[in-house]
Design an enzyme around this catalytic site. Sequence first.
Site, PDB file in Angstrom:
ATOM      1  N   CYS A 189      27.141  28.713   2.677  1.00 50.11           N
ATOM      2  CA  CYS A 189      27.300  30.055   3.243  1.00 50.11           C
ATOM      3  C   CYS A 189      25.912  30.532   3.671  1.00 50.11           C
ATOM      4  O   CYS A 189      24.990  29.736   3.802  1.00 50.11           O
ATOM      5  CB  CYS A 189      27.949  31.001   2.232  1.00 50.11           C
ATOM      6  SG  CYS A 189      27.009  31.167   0.702  1.00 50.11           S
ATOM      7  N   THR A 190      25.738  31.816   3.879  1.00 52.37           N
ATOM      8  CA  THR A 190      24.472  32.333   4.415  1.00 52.37           C
ATOM      9  C   THR A 190      23.302  32.148   3.458  1.00 52.37           C
ATOM     10  O   THR A 190      22.274  31.570   3.803  1.00 52.37           O
ATOM     11  CB  THR A 190      24.587  33.833   4.740  1.00 52.37           C
ATOM     12  OG1 THR A 190      25.815  34.061   5.404  1.00 52.37           O
ATOM     13  CG2 THR A 190      23.415  34.306   5.578  1.00 52.37           C
TER      14      THR A 190
END
Length: 320
Positions: A189-190
């Site tokens: 994810c980020t």
Amino acid sequence: MSTPSAESHFDVAAFYAFSKLPEADLKSISQRLQSYAQELSICGLLILGQEGVNSTVAGRREKIEEFLKFVAELIGHEKVEAKWSQAPRAPFRKFAVKIRNEIVTLGKPELVPNLQDPKNRAHRLSPEDWNKTLEEEEDVVVIDTRNWYETELGKFKTAIAPDISEFIEFPRYVENSGIPKDKKVLIYCTGGIRCEKAILEMEQQGYENVYQLEGGILAYLEKFPNRQFEGDCFVFDHRVAVDQNLQPSGRFGLCPHCGQPSTKHIECVRCDTEMLICAHCHDSGDQSLRTCSKNCAHHTRLTPGKKGRAPAPQGLRHGQ
Ligand SMILES: [Zn+2]
Ligand SMILES: [Zn+2]
């Protein structure tokens, strides 16, 4: 808040930490964070909950480092690690703390007690190991745990993008994915926080061979720009996205209708102003969304097909 001088820039730090915090303490922790951030001239958004903190802040690097020490102390950690990037202007208007039930919302509070389980540490890949795995192993499935409007801006080359609108939809996506339970699965994810929960969810669904990218895309790009990740990385502040060198990409604004990153070029059906809107509004088939603003959308709904003047320009909207 004082701002750094024109020739300087803002350092931006994204960080999270899980920690058991008593509900009764959250208010006072929030107040202490608020006043210390002000003292250090830091802007940002910090999500605070009984499971810990999740935040992006901006200011001068040495001030942010002070702030990270303070956060660590408040939540009883030795250290809080951050992912760093840059911004030429303040990416937040002010500093705010929001108290929430979950600091990243999966809607599965029963997973939370396992978040600190040391056995999960074995299933973290450093950016180096992640890159090596992607470049050398073929029999792996890579899943992007982020939302559609994030994956649209960029993702790892071989990753599957689940087309979800909110993280809370991820468990159902996995249930229906048909990915064999014994398959080696890599998730990212980020900045890493969503994967902390996503990996537990997948393990609960019977996947035994799941690995998460430690520090997320932001940590990966620090070490490996222009390698396995393609495009830009969506971030939750005024920059909208950062490029391969963790600088604001400048290529995306936010859709005037729904606030998601806008990538589709249109001419407003009412006032002919050129504008970028998001793919979903663009593809919705709703003519009132083929407009430059909420104002033109409103008038197009009232009197479809009628032309009108462009509305006065407005400031940038808040991402999330
Ligand atoms: Zn939109
Ligand atoms: Zn318009």
